[in-house]
Design an enzyme around this catalytic site. Structure first.
Site, PDB file in Angstrom:
ATOM      1  N   GLY A 183       0.815  -1.332  -0.107  1.00  0.00           N
ATOM      2  CA  GLY A 183      -0.014  -0.040  -0.052  1.00  0.00           C
ATOM      3  C   GLY A 183       0.773   1.366   0.012  1.00  0.00           C
ATOM      4  O   GLY A 183       0.273   2.492  -0.213  1.00  0.00           O
ATOM      5  N   GLU A 229       4.135  -6.725   1.829  1.00  0.00           N
ATOM      6  CA  GLU A 229       3.666  -7.190   0.446  1.00  0.00           C
ATOM      7  C   GLU A 229       3.698  -5.957  -0.547  1.00  0.00           C
ATOM      8  O   GLU A 229       2.663  -5.596  -1.041  1.00  0.00           O
ATOM      9  CB  GLU A 229       2.078  -7.510   0.426  1.00  0.00           C
ATOM     10  CG  GLU A 229       1.994  -8.853   1.260  1.00  0.00           C
ATOM     11  CD  GLU A 229       0.594  -9.214   1.681  1.00  0.00           C
ATOM     12  OE1 GLU A 229      -0.358  -8.207   1.282  1.00  0.00           O
ATOM     13  OE2 GLU A 229       0.444 -10.046   2.249  1.00  0.00           O
ATOM     14  N   PRO A 230       4.726  -5.260  -0.839  1.00  0.00           N
ATOM     15  CA  PRO A 230       4.858  -3.798  -1.543  1.00  0.00           C
ATOM     16  C   PRO A 230       4.588  -4.232  -2.992  1.00  0.00           C
ATOM     17  O   PRO A 230       4.928  -5.318  -3.440  1.00  0.00           O
ATOM     18  CB  PRO A 230       6.238  -3.437  -1.278  1.00  0.00           C
ATOM     19  CG  PRO A 230       6.976  -4.525  -0.918  1.00  0.00           C
ATOM     20  CD  PRO A 230       6.262  -5.658  -0.183  1.00  0.00           C
ATOM     21  N   ARG A 245       3.132  -1.284  -5.842  1.00  0.00           N
ATOM     22  CA  ARG A 245       3.468  -0.307  -6.533  1.00  0.00           C
ATOM     23  C   ARG A 245       4.873   0.528  -6.232  1.00  0.00           C
ATOM     24  O   ARG A 245       5.267   1.008  -7.153  1.00  0.00           O
ATOM     25  CB  ARG A 245       2.182   0.786  -5.953  1.00  0.00           C
ATOM     26  CG  ARG A 245       1.965   2.057  -6.821  1.00  0.00           C
ATOM     27  CD  ARG A 245       0.964   3.036  -6.279  1.00  0.00           C
ATOM     28  NE  ARG A 245      -0.293   2.394  -6.034  1.00  0.00           N
ATOM     29  CZ  ARG A 245      -1.329   2.097  -6.868  1.00  0.00           C
ATOM     30  NH1 ARG A 245      -1.059   2.925  -7.867  1.00  0.00           N
ATOM     31  NH2 ARG A 245      -2.361   1.433  -6.287  1.00  0.00           N
ATOM     32  N   TYR A 272      -9.771   4.824 -12.272  1.00  0.00           N
ATOM     33  CA  TYR A 272      -9.510   5.604 -10.939  1.00  0.00           C
ATOM     34  C   TYR A 272      -9.661   7.063 -11.227  1.00  0.00           C
ATOM     35  O   TYR A 272      -9.143   7.671 -10.354  1.00  0.00           O
ATOM     36  CB  TYR A 272      -8.379   5.129 -10.346  1.00  0.00           C
ATOM     37  CG  TYR A 272      -8.251   3.564 -10.170  1.00  0.00           C
ATOM     38  CD1 TYR A 272      -9.195   2.806  -9.481  1.00  0.00           C
ATOM     39  CD2 TYR A 272      -6.967   2.873 -10.536  1.00  0.00           C
ATOM     40  CE1 TYR A 272      -8.882   1.511  -9.152  1.00  0.00           C
ATOM     41  CE2 TYR A 272      -6.764   1.579 -10.330  1.00  0.00           C
ATOM     42  CZ  TYR A 272      -7.645   1.010  -9.758  1.00  0.00           C
ATOM     43  OH  TYR A 272      -7.544  -0.413  -9.347  1.00  0.00           O
ATOM     44  N   CYS A 275     -13.352   2.484 -28.431  1.00  0.00           N
ATOM     45  CA  CYS A 275     -14.653   3.203 -28.715  1.00  0.00           C
ATOM     46  C   CYS A 275     -15.533   3.578 -27.404  1.00  0.00           C
ATOM     47  O   CYS A 275     -16.578   2.950 -27.097  1.00  0.00           O
ATOM     48  CB  CYS A 275     -15.563   2.268 -29.552  1.00  0.00           C
ATOM     49  SG  CYS A 275     -14.636   2.182 -31.001  1.00  0.00           S
ATOM     50  N   GLU A 276     -14.628   4.289 -26.456  1.00  0.00           N
ATOM     51  CA  GLU A 276     -15.395   4.658 -25.334  1.00  0.00           C
ATOM     52  C   GLU A 276     -14.916   5.946 -24.990  1.00  0.00           C
ATOM     53  O   GLU A 276     -13.872   6.326 -25.061  1.00  0.00           O
ATOM     54  CB  GLU A 276     -14.710   3.856 -24.061  1.00  0.00           C
ATOM     55  CG  GLU A 276     -15.112   1.990 -24.223  1.00  0.00           C
ATOM     56  CD  GLU A 276     -16.298   1.792 -23.623  1.00  0.00           C
ATOM     57  OE1 GLU A 276     -17.149   2.838 -23.020  1.00  0.00           O
ATOM     58  OE2 GLU A 276     -16.793   0.731 -23.919  1.00  0.00           O
ATOM     59  N   TYR A 323       0.382  -2.125 -11.948  1.00  0.00           N
ATOM     60  CA  TYR A 323      -1.039  -2.161 -12.469  1.00  0.00           C
ATOM     61  C   TYR A 323      -1.207  -1.468 -13.926  1.00  0.00           C
ATOM     62  O   TYR A 323      -2.340  -0.802 -14.255  1.00  0.00           O
ATOM     63  CB  TYR A 323      -1.991  -1.101 -11.438  1.00  0.00           C
ATOM     64  CG  TYR A 323      -2.045  -1.938 -10.049  1.00  0.00           C
ATOM     65  CD1 TYR A 323      -2.238  -2.955  -9.785  1.00  0.00           C
ATOM     66  CD2 TYR A 323      -0.983  -0.893  -9.091  1.00  0.00           C
ATOM     67  CE1 TYR A 323      -2.120  -3.398  -8.413  1.00  0.00           C
ATOM     68  CE2 TYR A 323      -0.910  -1.518  -7.923  1.00  0.00           C
ATOM     69  CZ  TYR A 323      -1.098  -2.982  -7.368  1.00  0.00           C
ATOM     70  OH  TYR A 323      -0.990  -3.260  -6.249  1.00  0.00           O
TER      71      TYR A 323
HETATM   72  C1  LIG Z   1      -3.215  -5.011  -4.025  1.00  0.00           C
HETATM   73  C2  LIG Z   1      -2.482  -5.689  -2.673  1.00  0.00           C
HETATM   74  C3  LIG Z   1      -1.057  -5.401  -2.401  1.00  0.00           C
HETATM   75  C4  LIG Z   1      -0.012  -4.500  -3.034  1.00  0.00           C
HETATM   76  O1  LIG Z   1      -0.553  -3.174  -3.010  1.00  0.00           O
HETATM   77  P1  LIG Z   1       0.285  -1.802  -3.437  1.00  0.00           P
HETATM   78  O2  LIG Z   1      -0.458  -0.702  -3.099  1.00  0.00           O
HETATM   79  O3  LIG Z   1       0.627  -2.242  -4.763  1.00  0.00           O
HETATM   80  O4  LIG Z   1       1.592  -2.056  -2.558  1.00  0.00           O
HETATM   81  C5  LIG Z   1      -0.598  -6.073  -1.267  1.00  0.00           C
HETATM   82  N1  LIG Z   1      -1.273  -6.979  -0.594  1.00  0.00           N
HETATM   83  C6  LIG Z   1      -2.662  -7.258  -1.011  1.00  0.00           C
HETATM   84  C7  LIG Z   1      -3.379  -7.999  -0.245  1.00  0.00           C
HETATM   85  C8  LIG Z   1      -3.287  -6.645  -2.234  1.00  0.00           C
HETATM   86  O5  LIG Z   1      -4.224  -6.748  -2.228  1.00  0.00           O
END
Ligand SMILES: *Cc1c(COP(=O)(O)O)cnc(C)c1O
Length: 421
Positions: free
Chosen positions: A239, A273-274, A276, A316, A342-343, A371
Site C-alpha cells: 500500500g 507485500e509492496p 506499486r 480511477y 470506442c469509449e 497496475y
Molecule cells: C494489492 C495488494 C497489495 C499491493 O498493494 P500496493 O499498493 O501495490 O503496494 C498487497 N497485498 C494485498 C493483499 C493486495 O491486495
C-alpha cells in the site's frame, strides 16, 4: 528515483535511447528499467534488515515472470491472489515458503494447487474459507499454514476504489470478531495458525494509517498469545504510495522505521507485500501519436495506446505524467490525450499543457510499471502490448507483442453453423 531521463532532447531508459528501442519493437510498448527495479526492491527490503522479515512482492501489480525473477533473486517472496499468479511465481522459481496467498475468493482447485506447492500461508478472509482450506488439507494429508486477514477499520485516506481496510469493504474479518474466528480455527486439525495479516489499501501517502492498523493488530496479537496461540508472522500488506504527480509519500525507510519502532515488543517475522512502490516508477508506456484534431474548445491527441493498455486513468481517474520521447521547440497547447477505443472514458491524460504533438511523435506515459500491463485486456480485439526490460545498454523483450492469432486462441465455431446455409 528512476532511470528514465533526457539526454539532450531524447528520452532514455538507462543507456538506451527510447527512440531506438521503439524502432525495433514498435508501439504501444511497456519499458522497464532493471536498475530501477532492483534498486527499489533493495531500498525497501534493506529498510527492514534489522528485523526478521520477508518482502513478498505483490504480483498483481506486475506479474511478468522476468520481473518476478528479479525480486526472487534478491531474496524476495511473492504475494499472490490467484492460482495463475502462483503458476507465474513458480515459473520464476520462487521459494514456496516465501509465498503468501491473499484474496477473498479462493477456489478449491487454487487452494489445492497452493497446498501441493507447499506455500508459506493463506491469508484467510472468512470462516467458510477456513473450513474449505481445512477440508482440502485433510484430504491431501497436509497442514495448511494460515493467517487471518483482519479488517482493522482504519481510513487509509486514498481513493475509495483502492481502500480495503474499512468496515464497509469486502476484505478481511472484522478485527473485533477475529479472536473468536482464531479460536474456531484452532479447533480445525489441518490448519497451522501462523500469523495475522492485514492490507488497508493502496497508494497511501501517510504513515499514520499503517500505524493505526498495526496498533490494532498488536492488541489482537496480545489476546492470541494469552489464548495460547503462537503467532509467528505479522503480515502488514502493501500500500505504500508513489509520486505520480505532486504526492510526497514517505520514503520506505521512514515507513520501515515507524513500523519497527511501533512493534519493538513483538517477536515475530514481518511480512511486507509492496507492489506499486517497487515497480510503479520503474516502468513507462510508450505510445505513438496517430492523429491530432481540435474542436471549438478542445485539442485532442489521439495515440495508439488506450484503456485496454493502461486502464488506471479510465478506472480511477488516475494521473499519469505524459511527456515527449523527443522534446521539440513547438509551442505548448492544452490537450487531452486519448486512445483509439470506442469509449468516451478512453483517455490517458486530460487538460494537459503539452508541447504540440504531431503525427508519428512518440509519447511516454510515466509511472506505468504498476497496475499497467497486468490490467491490460484485449478489448476492441486489440493485441496486448510488448514488454521490454532494459539492462544497461541492452534490452530484452520479456513479453512479445500479441498477434491476431492469439486473440482467438481457444475459440471455435460449432460444426452446426460452420456450413454455408
Ligand atoms: C494489492 C495488494 C497489495 C499491493 O498493494 P500496493 O499498493 O501495490 O503496494 C498487497 N497485498 C494485498 C493483499 C493486495 O491486495
Amino acid at each position: 528515483m528512476h532511470d528514465f531521463h533526457y539526454e539532450g532532447k531524447d528520452l532514455w531508459c538507462e543507456e538506451v535511447p527510447i527512440r531506438d528501442l521503439v524502432a525495433q519493437v514498435g508501439t504501444p510498448l511497456y519499458i522497464y528499467s532493471h536498475r530501477t527495479l532492483k534498486n527499489h526492491f533493495r531500498v525497501f527490503n534493506d529498510a527492514f534488515s534489522r528485523v526478521p522479515h520477508i518482502t513478498c512482492f505483490a504480483a498483481k501489480s506486475n506479474s511478468n515472470i522476468a520481473i518476478l525473477r528479479i525480486f526472487i533473486r534478491e531474496g524476495g517472496g511473492v504475494d499472490i491472489v490467484s492460482g495463475g499468479e502462483l503458476y507465474r511465481a513458480m515459473k520464476a522459481r520462487v521459494d514456496p515458503q516465501k509465498v503468501v496467498y491473499s484474496g477473498v475468493g479462493k477456489r478449491i482447485d487454487e487452494i489445492e494447487y497452493a497446498l501441493a506447492s507447499n506455500i508459506l500461508m493463506f491469508n484467510v478472509e472468512s470462516f467458510q474459507e477456513l473450513e474449505v482450506i481445512n477440508t482440502c488439507a485433510a484430504r491431501m494429508n497436509r497442514k495448511a499454514g494460515i493467517a487471518l486477514r483482519v479488517n482493522p477499520d482504519v481510513d487509509p485516506q486514498t481513493h475509495p476504489y483502492i481502500s480495503t481496510g474499512l468496515k464497509e469493504n469486502k476484505f478481511g474479518i472484522n478485527v473485533e470478531k477475529s479472536l473468536e474466528t482464531y479460536l474456531l480455527a484452532s479447533k480445525l486439525k489441518n490448519l497451522d495458525i501462523k500469523g495475522i495479516s492485514c492490507h488497508i489499501g493502496s497508494q497511501l501517502t501517510k504513515i499514520s494509517p499503517f500505524i493505526d492498523a498495526l496498533d490494532r493488530l498488536k492488541k489482537l496479537f496480545g489476546h492470541l498469545k494469552a489464548a495460547g496461540l503462537k503467532i509467528r508472522y505479522l503480515d502488514l500488506g502493501g500500500g505504500l504510495g508513489i509520486t505520480y504527480d505532486e504526492e510526497s509519500p514517505p520514503h520506505p525507510s521512514e515507513y520501515a522505521d515507524a513500523i519497527i519502532g511501533a512493534s519493538r515488543d513483538l517477536s515475530c517475522t514481518f511480512i511486507l507485500e509492496p507492489g506499486r512502490v517497487i515497480v510503479g516508477n520503474a516502468g513507462i508506456l510508450v505510445t505513438k501519436v496517430l492523429y491530432t484534431k481540435a474542436n471549438e474548445d478542445k485539442n485532442f491527441i489521439i495515440v495508439d495506446a488506450g484503456m485496454n493498455d493502461l486502464l488506471r486513468p479510465s478506472l480511477y481517474k488516475s494521473y499519469h505524467h505524459v511527456q515527449p520521447v523527443q522534446k521539440t521547440k513547438r509551442k505548448e497547447i492544452i490537450a487531452d490525450v486519448v486512445g483509439p477505443i470506442c469509449e468516451s472514458g478512453d483517455y490517458l491524460a486530460r487538460e494537459r499543457r503539452l508541447q504540440r504533438f504531431e503525427r508519428d511523435d512518440l509519447m511516454a506515459v510515466m509511472s506505468a510499471g504498476a497496475y499497467g500491463f497486468t490490467m491490460a485486456s484485449n478489448y476492441n480485439s486489440r493485441p496486448r502490448a510488448a514488454e521490454v526490460l532494459v539492462m544497461g545498454d541492452k534490452f530484452h523483450i520479456i513479453r512479445k507483442r500479441e498477434e491476431y492469432g492469439e486473440l482467438i486462441r481457444g475459440e471455435k465455431i460449432p460444426d452446426m453453423i460452420k456450413r454455408k446455409q
